[in-house]
Every structure is written in C-alpha cells, then in structure tokens.
Design an enzyme around this catalytic site. Structure first.
Site, PDB file in Angstrom:
ATOM      1  N   ARG A  75       0.809  -1.221   0.000  1.00 22.94           N
ATOM      2  CA  ARG A  75       0.000   0.000   0.000  1.00 22.94           C
ATOM      3  C   ARG A  75       0.841   1.270   0.000  1.00 22.94           C
ATOM      4  NH1 ARG A  75      -3.945  -1.595   3.986  1.00 22.94           N
ATOM      5  NH2 ARG A  75      -3.056  -3.610   3.501  1.00 22.94           N
ATOM      6  N   THR A  76       1.905   1.311   0.768  1.00 23.05           N
ATOM      7  CA  THR A  76       2.673   2.558   0.827  1.00 23.05           C
ATOM      8  C   THR A  76       3.330   2.850  -0.518  1.00 23.05           C
ATOM      9  OG1 THR A  76       3.114   2.088   3.139  1.00 23.05           O
ATOM     10  CG2 THR A  76       4.421   3.802   2.140  1.00 23.05           C
ATOM     11  N   LYS A 115      23.655  -7.373  -5.164  1.00 27.10           N
ATOM     12  CA  LYS A 115      25.060  -7.680  -5.478  1.00 27.10           C
ATOM     13  C   LYS A 115      26.009  -7.129  -4.431  1.00 27.10           C
ATOM     14  CE  LYS A 115      23.955  -7.479 -10.384  1.00 27.10           C
ATOM     15  NZ  LYS A 115      23.963  -6.565 -11.523  1.00 27.10           N
ATOM     16  N   ARG A 153      12.118   3.503   1.939  1.00 21.64           N
ATOM     17  CA  ARG A 153      11.759   2.676   3.097  1.00 21.64           C
ATOM     18  C   ARG A 153      12.936   1.737   3.338  1.00 21.64           C
ATOM     19  NH1 ARG A 153       6.422  -0.682   4.327  1.00 21.64           N
ATOM     20  NH2 ARG A 153       5.835   1.435   4.924  1.00 21.64           N
ATOM     21  N   HIS A 196       7.247   6.789  10.544  1.00 19.64           N
ATOM     22  CA  HIS A 196       6.551   6.603   9.275  1.00 19.64           C
ATOM     23  C   HIS A 196       5.639   7.820   9.143  1.00 19.64           C
ATOM     24  CE1 HIS A 196       4.722   4.976   5.854  1.00 19.64           C
ATOM     25  NE2 HIS A 196       4.174   3.872   6.328  1.00 19.64           N
TER      26      HIS A 196
END
Lengths: 327, 445
Positions: free
Chosen positions: A65-66, A93, A115, A143
C-alpha cells in the site's frame, strides 16, 4: 477544475519524521492534503504540479500500500515515477545503501522516497544526496506519511483532533506508525493512550506524554478513536506474547471490547491486518471501521507532501535567482 | 451440620498476632469466632463442644512447593495420595508444581488438576503453571488464560531459566497480570555434574561439588530484573547465607520480593549425607552447618518469608542408585510441621513466627484464602499436640514414595486432627474426633 489555493511554504527540504515539525507545519500538510482529496475523486485525475519532475521509490522492504500510494500520488501530480525493484538490483550484489543512493542521485531525481529496515536510514541519505528525501518508514523509528494520513482521516471524520481520546493498541515497541502517530496527535492536542502488554511497550514510553494501559477494557474506555497496530508474525509466539489465542483474548479488538469506547468511536488500522489476532473480522468490516478511508487519505497526504517539498525547493531557487538579479 | 466449639486450646493465629488460650467456634465450614474472647457472644445450644485440654490450634499449614507425580508418574505420587499425606502432616492447602508429564503449561491441564483435586483430594490444591511452554525456557506460557483457568503462580519448577531476556519478558508479562513468579535459581553450567555441597566432605567422598555461587548468581540476576519490571518475585528455595544476604539487600530496595527455604535446609546439613545416602541428595544440596544456621536466622528475622516442604516423591528406580546417579529430592509433607517444631523447641524460632512462615505468609504471598483463624475465614485448621514424642518409621508414611530424610528421627509434637472447610480430613483419634481410616490411595474411584 479545482481551484488551487495558496498555502504557506513548507520550511523543510526533507520529510524524515514528525519530530522536528511544528504544529503549523503539520497543519500546513494536512490542509494541502485536504484539498487534494478532491483530485482523486474526479474523473480526470491528472494535475500538472510536478510535471517534469522525477520521483524514485526506493523500497528496501516489501510494501504494497505505501509504495503504490506514493506511486499513484506522484503520477497524479504529473511526475515521472520510477520504482526501484530491490530484488534484482545491485543491492543484491552487495552495493551499500549510500552507494545506491549516490548512483540514483547522479540521475538528478527531485524526490527520493525511501523505506528501509534500519532506523535512521532516511536521515543518513538526506546528508548525502541533493534531492528531497521522504521517509516511507525506517525500522521502528518513524513513518510520517502514515501518521499524517491517520490525522487527516480523524480530522475529516470527527471534524477536529483537539481533545479527542485516541487509543493506540498493540505492538507499540516495534511500530514506526505508533511513534509517528504519538508525536503527531500530541502536537495537534489529542489525548493519546497506548494499550499493550508491557512486553510490547518501549522503555520510557510514559514520558512521551501518553497514558499507558495494560488492559484493553480500561484503555479504550470512552475513546473517540481506536487505532490497532499489526502484530508481526514472528512476534506472535515466544518472548513477546505467548500465543495468538492469548493475545486475541486480552489485546485483540472485538465487538465486546469496542463497546467500552464512545458510541461514535472510529476504528483504524494501518494494515495489513491479522484477522483473529489483533482484530476480529466483525470489527474490521463493521460500521465503525474507517480503514478504507485511511487508504484513500494516504494518496492525498502523499500528494501534499510531494507538492510541499517541490514547492520548497522551487522557492529556494527563485529566491536565489531574485537575489542574483538584484545584486 | 452442628456448630463445633473447640475449647480450652492454645490458639496461635499470626494473621491477628494472637497466641493465647481460648476457643474456636465454627459452623458451616467457616470460622465464627476464635481466641480468648470467642465465647463472649455465647455459643449455639446445639453446638458440639470439644475440650482440647490445652492442645494447640493453628491455621492449616500452606505449603507453597509440592511436587506430585500426577499426571505422568502416578507410581510415585497421585493427587489423592499427596493430598492425604498433606492432611496427615497438617497441611490444608498446597501449591502443586508444574513439573509433571506433560508439563502444566496450558489451561486444559490446570483444569484437569483442579477437577481431579475436587474429586479426590481432601485438602485444597492450587496448581502453579510453568513459566515457559513445556519448560523449554524459550516461549512464555499463556499467563492470562492460565490465571483465568485457576493457576496461582508461575514457576519453572526445579528448572532455572537460563536466558535472561526470556526471564525479563516473563516478568514483564506477569506483572501486567499481577501474578507472582516463583523461581528456583541454580546455574546449570556452574553446577555441571555436581551432586553435593562443594567442600571438604564432598572431597572426602570423591563427589563433584556444587558451589554456593551457582545459586546466588542467577538469584542476583533475577532480583535485578524484578527491580526493572516490578513483578512479584519469590525465590523458591534458598540454601546459602549469600542468597539470604542478596534477598535482604533486595528487600531494602524494593517491594514484592519474597523467599522460601525448605524444611530440609533448616534441619539438616552436608554431614547427613554420611556414606552416600541418596535420600539426602537434594537440589540445592544440603549445605554446611553455618549455612543452616544462617537460614534459621534469616527465617527468624523475616528475610526468608516462608518454609516449604519441597515434597518431591522419588521411587526406588530413581533413588536406589549410586549417589551421583540418583535423582535429587525428598518427600516432606508429613514431616513438615514436626521437623519445624524442632526449631521452636530448641528456642531458635518463636512459635508465632514459625506458624506465620508455614501458613499465614505463604497464603498472603500467593493470594490464597487460607492462613488465618479470623471470623469469616474458611475453617481450615489443625489441632496439634506440641509435646508428644514420636519416632518416624518409613512405613508410617502415607505418601506413595518413602524417600524421607527423617527416617528413625525423633520428633516432639504431632498433628492430632486436620480440618478443611469445617470437615475432619485426618484425625489420630485422640482429640474427640473419630479416628480416620487409613487412606487407600492405591486406586482411584
């Protein structure tokens, strides 16, 4: 066409957290978001505020959702949005966080949405890159856009935030949402409570200006808003709570416990929900639930944040140009 | 049922600070009045009056640490046989440890214990549930549900939780539910393969020793964590002077700390091990005489709150082995009071304090409706002849296991009658109550 109102310039280049924002900064973002709600509701959803701007979504943790909310918000404002898939990128990597960000920065994006599972990751990047950073969740730190969308949802349903009793229930210890929400709601004058077993509360939480409760019945008594938090799967059995059965019995929200709250109380959840763990289906799908509204407000809030940060940078540039002209 | 008046008795009730000659009046399972002034209001005409001729009445004893074999090891002890042994020993309530097979870590088993006790037992049995699931020391048990089911405390039984973080979380969680944690502290790595107190005697016998530090190190850890979390913490059984000092310091810093000592560690020392006598293999091990004296002093001063029997039935299969291979543990329900009265007779502990530590205080610590003779309380009491001399023979014991540390030991003072909720559950026949038949605890009804 909706007429654009003029808002005061947002005084920060990045949105790293709610801490550091003044109540007027928060209100500024909420007002802007409030105006954006209509854009998403009309048929032609395209605006041109961010035309020619580039937004990169850099999500080191799985998110539906975010991430989609940020993507849609950027696109509706006319920006070019790039999602960086982490699974098959150079991060796999072994590239470091800063190297990845510097590489992307060299492509001249205007906004980087990040995030990361480490607290402070967004703040670290903000020191390194030249674009604006939006923190979309860093560890169990903050958040901010979630807190803003929660505040907007409450404000639009209840008409105000001041004086409301808001109970935040569940895994506060591991929740970035709880932290940002406590800061936001306190700044806006709400009376915040946290309700959880002590094993799921951080040390010193009572000094954040919240009431601490260890029983749902007393914690949500007379509440105007009940916010449930997600209990992560890996924390359901073991050292934090004994079992989902016990957790639901004492800290899960069902109709019986919700009756303790005010009759017009609304119920929120940042998602994704664990039905039968922290919330019963009858409450999640019931008339008091505003979970869908939260998702809708999420897009509006993210549009507002994108717009405010871009405007801030623009203002700076034009100021510099003006000064150069004068001299 | 007719009201009963027990008159001409020495009434000792630590809950009201009473030690005086007087009477006890009881009816319908409750105490109506007790003490010197009990008869001031008169007595019912229909009452059955029994003259005790100077014998003593105490509130029924409360034993906070009893191991029972049911479920899983019924050949050692069943709930029924333990309950009758308790009645004979003057114990009217006991807390049953969760070290059974399976471990008492869920509501269904707590209910099983309570149901079986209701059907089979003559005394009150309160189950304690395990701190962690299956006593594995990894995941905390369902404290909330277990409390609702009837568990009165959480304990890891004979085990010690090694992981400090699990202990912290368990304490934090128990505090929310206002439940006490009872913990025995033995540092397993430090004990290693030790079997008796580390010292000269162990060296003479060629047995690996157990350091005193093995007990006090995890105890100190627990006390720090208890201070952090604010839980009610009970150190299940202490054996060394160091531990008593740790408790003493902790009690000065905070509330909610308590400690127990087993009757064995008040009565015996490492010399009793003699020539590899496995009945004297205990955990914590019997310590030196200085430690025993320190335990008695700590109990007298209230540093240690309660005396427990640590009743731990072990069978031939676990005791008739070389010393180092034998299981630790000794039974103690039937000898608890008699052995404790030695401390009264030799003048080291006043009678009122002794009964407080055997009855009133454990009931308070674990929130049990017991340990007092005040009007309105349950009529759980015992009639004791403080002076009768007797010698314990193993075949006198009613417990299914006979691993007593007091074989052929002379005692002074004996339980005459045990009354639970106004009902006589044991009587030797000498006090005006009918003698109870020897209990057949071999078969369940």
């Amino acid at each position: 066409m909706i007429k654009k109102r003029n808002f005061p310039v947002f005084p920060h280049r990045h949105l790293l957290g709610i801490r550091g924002l003044s109540p007027s900064d928060i209100n500024n973002l909420l007002e802007r978001a409030d105006a954006n709600v209509a854009i998403s509701r009309q048929k032609d959803k395209k605006a041109i505020v961010l035309r020619g701007r580039t937004q990169i979504n850099l999500f080191f943790e799985a998110s539906t959702r975010t991430q989609s909310s940020f993507e849609i918000a950027g696109k509706r404002l006319g920006a070019d949005v790039v999602n960086m898939p982490i699974n098959n990128s150079s991060i796999k990597k072994g590239e470091t966080l800063i190297d990845t960000a510097m590489t992307l920065n060299a492509m001249h994006p205007d906004i980087l949405v990040i995030r990361h599972n480490c607290a402070g990751a967004a703040a670290l990047l903000a020191k390194k890159v030249s674009c604006s950073i939006i923190n979309a969740g860093d560890g169990s730190h903050e958040h901010p856009t979630q807190a803003l969308l929660d505040a907007l949802t409450i404000r639009r349903t209840k008409g105000r935030l001041e004086g409301l009793i808001i109970a935040i229930c569940g895994d506060v210890l591991h929740s970035r949402v709880a932290c940002s929400n406590i800061l936001t709601l306190n700044a806006l004058g709400a009376r915040v409570r946290v309700v959880a077993p002590s094993t799921l509360l951080p040390q010193g939480i009572e000094d954040m200006g919240v009431g601490v409760f260890h029983s749902m019945e007393s914690g949500i008594e007379d509440a105007d808003v009940v916010m449930m938090l997600r209990l992560q799967n890996e924390r359901m059995s073991g050292a934090f709570v004994p079992s989902t059965r016990e957790y639901f019995r004492f800290f899960g929200l069902d109709q019986k416990k919700l009756k303790k709250a005010k009759i017009d109380c609304i119920m929120m959840h940042p998602g994704p929900m664990n039905r039968g763990v922290e919330i019963s289906s009858s409450v999640a799908d019931g008339p008091q639930s505003v979970i869908q509204t939260q998702v809708e407000m999420g897009v509006a809030v993210r549009m507002a944040v994108l717009e405010a940060l871009i405007e801030h940078c623009q203002e700076k540039v034009s100021k510099k140009a003006y000064e150069a002209n004068c001299s | 049922m007719k009201p009963i008046v027990l008159e001409n008795a020495r009434i000792v009730d630590p809950s009201r600070n009473i030690d005086e000659m007087g009477s006890v009046i009881m009816a319908s399972g409750k105490i109506i009045a007790s003490g010197a002034s009990a008869r001031n209001q008169g007595i019912p005409d229909t009452a059955n009056v029994i003259n005790l001729k100077g014998k003593a009445i105490f509130p029924g004893l409360v034993d906070a640490r009893v191991f029972v074999g049911e479920p899983g090891a019924e050949h050692r002890e069943t709930i029924a046989s333990a309950s009758y042994a308790a009645a004979v020993g003057g114990i009217t309530s006991f807390i049953m440890m969760p070290d059974t097979y399976p471990v008492i870590d869920n509501v269904a088993l707590v209910e099983f214990i309570l149901r079986t006790a209701k059907e089979m037992a003559s005394v009150n049995i309160y189950p304690a549930a395990s701190l962690t699931r299956g006593m594995a020391g990894l995941e905390i048990s369902e404290f909330g549900l277990l409390r609702e089911g009837g568990a009165v405390a959480f304990t890891e039984g004979k085990k010690t939780i090694a992981n400090a973080n699990i202990m912290r979380q368990a304490m934090t969680y128990a505090r929310d539910f206002d439940m006490p944690i009872m913990h025995e502290t033995q540092e397993a790595d430090l004990i290693d393969n030790g079997v008796m107190n580390a010292g000269l005697i162990a060296t003479y016998l060629g047995l690996p020793g157990i350091l005193r530090e093995a007990e006090v190190i995890p105890l100190e850890r627990d006390l720090r964590l208890a201070e952090l979390t604010g839980v009610r913490y009970h150190a299940a059984q202490l054996s060394t002077n160091m531990s008593a000092q740790a408790i003493c310091c902790a009690k000065e810093r905070m509330f909610g700390i308590s400690a127990g000592v087993s009757i064995n560690h008040l009565s015996l020392n490492e010399n009793d091990v003699g020539e590899y006598r496995t009945f004297f293999r205990l955990l914590p091990p019997l310590r030196a005489e200085e430690d025993r004296v320190a335990m008695v002093k700590a109990l007298r001063d209230g540093v240690i709150d309660i005396i427990v029997s640590s009743h731990d039935p072990q069978d031939v299969d676990t005791k008739h082995l070389p010393f180092a291979d034998a299981q630790p543990g000794a039974i103690g329900l039937e000898t608890l009071l008699a052995a404790a009265l030695r401390l009264y007779h030799d003048g080291s502990i006043p009678l009122k304090r002794l009964i407080e530590s055997l009855s009133t205080r454990p009931a308070q610590l674990f929130g049990l409706d017991a340990g007092t003779l005040k009007p309105g309380a349950m009529a759980d009491l015992i009639i004791v002849d403080l002076d009768t001399p007797w010698i314990l023979e193993l075949d006198m014991l009613h417990s299914r296991s006979k691993n007593s540390t007091f074989e052929k030991v002379g005692f002074q003072g004996r339980v005459m009658t045990t009354i639970v909720a106004g009902k006589v559950v044991y009587s030797s026949g000498l006090t005006g109550f009918q003698k109870t038949e020897k209990f057949d605890c071999c078969d369940r009804k």
